[in-house]
Design an enzyme around this catalytic site. Structure first.
Site, short mmCIF file in Angstrom:
data_model
loop_
_atom_site.label_atom_id
_atom_site.label_comp_id
_atom_site.label_asym_id
_atom_site.label_seq_id
_atom_site.Cartn_x
_atom_site.Cartn_y
_atom_site.Cartn_z
N HIS A 56 -4.77 2.86 10.18
CA HIS A 56 -4.83 2.58 8.73
C HIS A 56 -5.71 3.60 8.00
O HIS A 56 -6.92 3.40 7.86
CB HIS A 56 -5.39 1.16 8.55
CG HIS A 56 -5.28 0.63 7.16
ND1 HIS A 56 -5.18 -0.71 6.88
CD2 HIS A 56 -5.24 1.26 5.95
CE1 HIS A 56 -5.10 -0.89 5.58
NE2 HIS A 56 -5.14 0.29 4.99
N ARG A 60 -3.95 10.60 1.06
CA ARG A 60 -3.76 11.02 -0.35
C ARG A 60 -2.90 12.26 -0.53
O ARG A 60 -2.93 12.86 -1.61
CB ARG A 60 -5.11 11.29 -1.02
CG ARG A 60 -6.19 10.24 -0.83
CD ARG A 60 -5.81 8.93 -1.42
NE ARG A 60 -6.95 8.02 -1.49
CZ ARG A 60 -6.81 6.69 -1.57
NH1 ARG A 60 -5.60 6.14 -1.59
NH2 ARG A 60 -7.87 5.93 -1.65
N ASN A 90 0.82 4.92 0.01
CA ASN A 90 0.54 4.94 -1.43
C ASN A 90 0.00 6.29 -1.91
O ASN A 90 -1.08 6.40 -2.46
CB ASN A 90 -0.40 3.79 -1.82
CG ASN A 90 -1.72 3.79 -1.07
OD1 ASN A 90 -1.82 4.33 0.04
ND2 ASN A 90 -2.74 3.22 -1.66
N LYS A 140 5.07 -0.93 5.07
CA LYS A 140 3.85 -1.54 4.51
C LYS A 140 4.19 -2.32 3.26
O LYS A 140 4.87 -1.82 2.37
CB LYS A 140 2.84 -0.44 4.17
CG LYS A 140 1.59 -0.90 3.43
CD LYS A 140 0.57 -1.50 4.38
CE LYS A 140 -0.66 -2.04 3.66
NZ LYS A 140 -1.70 -1.03 3.45
N HIS A 170 -0.71 -5.92 3.36
CA HIS A 170 -1.93 -6.10 2.58
C HIS A 170 -1.80 -7.48 1.95
O HIS A 170 -0.99 -7.68 1.05
CB HIS A 170 -2.06 -5.02 1.50
CG HIS A 170 -3.27 -5.20 0.63
ND1 HIS A 170 -4.29 -4.30 0.57
CD2 HIS A 170 -3.62 -6.21 -0.21
CE1 HIS A 170 -5.22 -4.74 -0.27
NE2 HIS A 170 -4.83 -5.90 -0.76
N ASP A 296 -9.16 1.65 7.36
CA ASP A 296 -8.79 1.63 5.94
C ASP A 296 -9.53 2.73 5.18
O ASP A 296 -9.99 2.52 4.06
CB ASP A 296 -9.05 0.25 5.32
CG ASP A 296 -8.30 0.07 4.01
OD1 ASP A 296 -7.51 0.96 3.62
OD2 ASP A 296 -8.49 -0.97 3.36
N HIS A 300 -12.03 8.18 -2.49
CA HIS A 300 -11.94 8.48 -3.92
C HIS A 300 -13.06 9.46 -4.24
O HIS A 300 -13.94 9.71 -3.40
CB HIS A 300 -12.12 7.21 -4.75
CG HIS A 300 -11.05 6.18 -4.53
ND1 HIS A 300 -9.76 6.34 -4.98
CD2 HIS A 300 -11.07 4.98 -3.89
CE1 HIS A 300 -9.04 5.28 -4.64
NE2 HIS A 300 -9.81 4.44 -3.96
N GLY A 315 -11.95 1.32 -2.59
CA GLY A 315 -11.70 2.06 -1.35
C GLY A 315 -12.97 2.70 -0.82
O GLY A 315 -13.84 3.12 -1.59
#
Ligand code: DOR
Ligand code: ZN
Ligand code: ZN
Length: 432
Positions: A56, A60, A90, A140, A170, A296, A300, A315
């Site tokens: 996980h 980006r 994502n 996902k 999620h 996870d 950022h 995050g």
């Protein structure tokens, strides 16, 4: 004569001192006497674990590479002892079409220094079949973004695919999080703590029970990401005991932190699902009931994190802190090496069908992390390889750290130095 020999390896927890022979990136022998080899590395009796597998991560790339890219993300992985990562969908564009999936594969092949797999997203139901043919790690589902009707359609289609797929989840209920977020915003109290109320424990519990029902109805294998509450874990384990195909994951922040950290580090600890209070949270005592740890890793920029509670992005970058935090617990005798191997090596390999990874045995990929269990230091985000130079674990004292990471027989990290490597897509034999 074989390619490489790692001599004086301490396989833990077995304690045996041995030599590992490596040829073409695979383990070919585990012996007391070092085999003849072209290259020899002296591990000097340090503990050796199978390379860690992170099911996980959010790298980006493409589209949000100012936060992280496959190069920096994979450097962070290597720094943290991870030799395989599974990237979440994502990104921009999302990895939910055949085109986007193939594009991301190209990026990963070019930039990643560790091995990888990609999770697929779902948007257009028509794309499920073509994407499934590309062997994603999973499909996902972000329950905080989808309505039940869409979830039903997605489950219906995925469960009918010719090759069995995993759905990773999620689990936060869309209606409840939206409703509670609105309520909390109306109260106009802008402190980081409020975020936990905007996405309360019950939102996860409802989503977990709904997805268990869907999984049961459609006979679909499920993996629940970042479980954050005791109640959710109870529901998952109850379903498991009843024969359902379901597994659980916990993230380092839900394992090691509680809601007092909102006060200590503000929105740097903001994440979805949020950190819980003592009544609801999981902790080390629950580890035996959990299948795997997924970091996870969700980087950022510091600027994006420093905004007010509602604008700050959720995050936490975890790749470089997860293993040292766990090794510290090993040094304290709170957990053993066997727990780390189950939660971060064998467990993820089994759940995601990586049949060549997760174990130190003849025939497996030569992926290793070598440890210095005596090294003590204080976590400082300025030392991170990830682009995200923040951490709620800043200032934590740790004892135990990875000193060498080896991917298919190639050293990619040694004492904080990094070396080029072409990470490979982990291909798999057919899923059960
Ligand atoms: O905190 C989170 N950050 N939770 C998610 O589900 C997404 C992730 C991200 O991509 O930043
Ligand atoms: Zn998530
Ligand atoms: Zn995530």
């Amino acid at each position: 004569m074989i390619d490489l020999c790692l001599k004086n390896c301490k396989l833990v927890p077995e304690n045996g001192n041995c030599s590992i022979g490596i040829e073409n990136g695979k383990i070919v022998s585990i012996t007391k006497i070092p085999p003849k080899s072209e290259k020899l590395i002296d591990i000097k009796g340090n503990p050796v674990l199978p390379g860690l597998i992170d099911s996980h991560v959010h790298f980006r790339d493409p589209g949000l590479t100012y936060k992280e890219d496959f190069k920096t993300g994979s450097l962070a992985a290597a720094a943290g002892g991870f030799t395989t990562v599974m990237d979440m969908p994502n990104t921009k564009p999302q990895t939910n079409t055949k085109k986007a999936f193939l594009e991301k594969l190209e990026i990963a092949r070019k930039k990643s220094i560790v091995d990888f797999k990609l999770h697929a997203g779902i948007n257009d139901l028509e794309q499920i079949r073509p994407v499934a043919e590309l062997n994603p790690a999973s499909f996902k589902i972000f329950m905080d973004l989808y309505d039940n009707s869409f979830l039903m359609e997605a489950f219906k289609q995925i469960s009918k695919l010719p090759q069995k797929q995993i759905i990773t989840v999620h689990a936060e209920d869309k209606n409840i999080t939206n409703y509670c977020t609105r309520m909390e915003k109306n109260r106009m109290i802008e402190v980081p703590e409020i975020y936990a109320k905007a996405r309360p424990p019950v939102s996860e519990v409802i989503a977990v029970s709904a997805v268990i029902a869907l999984g049961g109805f459609y006979d679909q294998k499920l993996h629940i990401c970042h479980v954050s509450t005791k109640k959710s874990l109870q529901l998952i384990n109850h379903a498991k005991i009843s024969g359902q195909n379901i597994t659980s994951e916990i993230s380092p922040h839900h394992l090691f932190l509680d809601n007092s950290y909102f006060h200590k580090c503000g929105n740097f600890v903001k994440t979805n699902p949020p950190i819980r209070d003592d009544e609801n949270k999981l902790d080390m005592s629950c580890l035996k009931e959990i299948d795997i740890i997924g970091t996870d890793h969700a980087p950022h920029t510091v600027e994006e994190k420093k905004r007010n509670v509602w604008e700050s992005l959720p995050g936490i970058p975890n790749l470089e802190t997860a293993l040292p935090l766990l090794l510290t617990r090993v040094n304290e005798n709170k957990i053993g090496f066997k727990d780390i191997k189950r939660l971060l090596c064998r467990g993820p390999a089994e759940i995601f069908n990586l049949s060549n990874k997760g174990k130190i045995e003849e025939g497996m990929d030569a992926d290793f992390v070598i440890l210095d269990m005596k090294k003590e230091y204080v976590i400082n985000p300025d030392d991170f390889k990830t682009k995200a130079k923040y951490s709620p674990f800043e200032g934590f004292k740790v004892k135990g750290t990875p000193i060498m990471t080896i991917v298919r027989g190639k050293v990619v990290m040694e004492n904080g130095e990094f070396f080029e490597n072409k990470g490979k897509l982990v291909s798999e034999h057919h899923k059960k």
